[in-house]
Design a protein around this motif. Structure first.
Motif, PDB file in Angstrom:
ATOM      1  N   VAL A 103       0.844  -1.196   0.000  1.00 29.25           N
ATOM      2  CA  VAL A 103       0.000   0.000   0.000  1.00 29.25           C
ATOM      3  C   VAL A 103       0.881   1.248   0.000  1.00 29.25           C
ATOM      4  O   VAL A 103       0.618   2.202  -0.738  1.00 29.25           O
ATOM      5  CB  VAL A 103      -0.977   0.028   1.200  1.00 29.25           C
ATOM      6  CG1 VAL A 103      -1.847   1.276   1.140  1.00 29.25           C
ATOM      7  CG2 VAL A 103      -1.845  -1.211   1.239  1.00 29.25           C
ATOM      8  N   ARG A 104       1.926   1.227   0.787  1.00 31.14           N
ATOM      9  CA  ARG A 104       2.842   2.379   0.856  1.00 31.14           C
ATOM     10  C   ARG A 104       3.498   2.624  -0.510  1.00 31.14           C
ATOM     11  O   ARG A 104       3.574   3.759  -0.978  1.00 31.14           O
ATOM     12  CB  ARG A 104       3.924   2.137   1.910  1.00 31.14           C
ATOM     13  CG  ARG A 104       4.869   3.298   2.115  1.00 31.14           C
ATOM     14  CD  ARG A 104       5.920   2.989   3.172  1.00 31.14           C
ATOM     15  NE  ARG A 104       5.348   2.572   4.425  1.00 31.14           N
ATOM     16  CZ  ARG A 104       4.967   3.394   5.406  1.00 31.14           C
ATOM     17  NH1 ARG A 104       5.098   4.695   5.244  1.00 31.14           N
ATOM     18  NH2 ARG A 104       4.478   2.927   6.527  1.00 31.14           N
ATOM     19  N   LYS A 105       3.942   1.560  -1.149  1.00 32.83           N
ATOM     20  CA  LYS A 105       4.609   1.687  -2.450  1.00 32.83           C
ATOM     21  C   LYS A 105       3.657   2.247  -3.506  1.00 32.83           C
ATOM     22  O   LYS A 105       3.995   3.190  -4.218  1.00 32.83           O
ATOM     23  CB  LYS A 105       5.133   0.325  -2.891  1.00 32.83           C
ATOM     24  CG  LYS A 105       5.855   0.353  -4.212  1.00 32.83           C
ATOM     25  CD  LYS A 105       6.457  -0.996  -4.534  1.00 32.83           C
ATOM     26  CE  LYS A 105       7.241  -0.922  -5.822  1.00 32.83           C
ATOM     27  NZ  LYS A 105       8.025  -2.122  -6.049  1.00 32.83           N
ATOM     28  N   ILE A 106       2.460   1.674  -3.591  1.00 32.55           N
ATOM     29  CA  ILE A 106       1.495   2.142  -4.590  1.00 32.55           C
ATOM     30  C   ILE A 106       1.068   3.571  -4.289  1.00 32.55           C
ATOM     31  O   ILE A 106       0.929   4.389  -5.202  1.00 32.55           O
ATOM     32  CB  ILE A 106       0.293   1.178  -4.684  1.00 32.55           C
ATOM     33  CG1 ILE A 106       0.768  -0.157  -5.270  1.00 32.55           C
ATOM     34  CG2 ILE A 106      -0.827   1.777  -5.530  1.00 32.55           C
ATOM     35  CD1 ILE A 106      -0.253  -1.271  -5.220  1.00 32.55           C
ATOM     36  N   SER A 107       0.906   3.897  -3.014  1.00 32.18           N
ATOM     37  CA  SER A 107       0.559   5.278  -2.636  1.00 32.18           C
ATOM     38  C   SER A 107       1.607   6.253  -3.152  1.00 32.18           C
ATOM     39  O   SER A 107       1.265   7.319  -3.688  1.00 32.18           O
ATOM     40  CB  SER A 107       0.454   5.410  -1.119  1.00 32.18           C
ATOM     41  OG  SER A 107      -0.620   4.672  -0.625  1.00 32.18           O
ATOM     42  N   GLY A 108       2.853   5.897  -2.998  1.00 32.56           N
ATOM     43  CA  GLY A 108       3.921   6.751  -3.493  1.00 32.56           C
ATOM     44  C   GLY A 108       3.897   6.883  -5.012  1.00 32.56           C
ATOM     45  O   GLY A 108       4.100   7.964  -5.560  1.00 32.56           O
TER      46      GLY A 108
END
Length: 154
Positions: A127-132
């Protein structure tokens, strides 16, 4: 990818006079579905709760029939298999969605992550990666997580 999307939606949904807008909308649907499926695969444990969450999200977000949802998921899985990363999906989302809609996508990712009531470190990383990649700030990332946890009573 565009030809596969066009074939799917020409087969399942009657096209409107403005087909280019529809194709763009359908591309966004495919990109969103692909990211949700990748979220489900993040912890290497695919379970029924995650599959149900994805189907529910797609049904509510895109108003598709059960058959269309099944075909969209199948098409998304094929595109994921062919993809070399998340860029082709996140770039469509960056081009086609507003900031608020991107935050909603992040909320949907959290919904899939929390659907089995346990959050794996790989899921949070995803989720953190895609958010970025879709330019959602850390603050919005955290607020989306808290909203989903509250909504799901976790």
């Amino acid at each position: 990818m565009i030809s596969a999307i066009r074939q799917f939606f020409e087969k399942n949904i009657k096209s409107s006079p403005d087909a280019s807008d529809k194709l763009s909308e359908h591309s966004l649907q495919l990109a969103t579905a692909a990211l949700l499926i990748e979220m489900m695969r993040a912890d290497a444990e695919i379970n029924d709760e995650e599959k149900t969450a994805i189907t529910k999200i797609i049904r509510s977000k895109f108003s598709l029939s059960a058959t269309e949802i099944a075909e969209l998921i199948k098409l998304a899985e094929e595109e994921i298999f062919k993809a070399t990363g998340y860029f082709e999906f996140t770039s469509l989302i960056n081009k086609g969605l507003s900031h608020e809609e991107k935050v909603t996508v992040v909320e949907h990712l959290w919904e899939v992550a929390f659907s089995d009531t346990s959050l794996d470190k790989h899921e949070e990383y995803m989720v953190r990666k895609i958010s970025g990649l879709i330019y959602v700030s850390h603050k919005d990332f955290i607020n989306a997580k808290l909203r989903v946890k509250k909504r799901l009573s976790i």
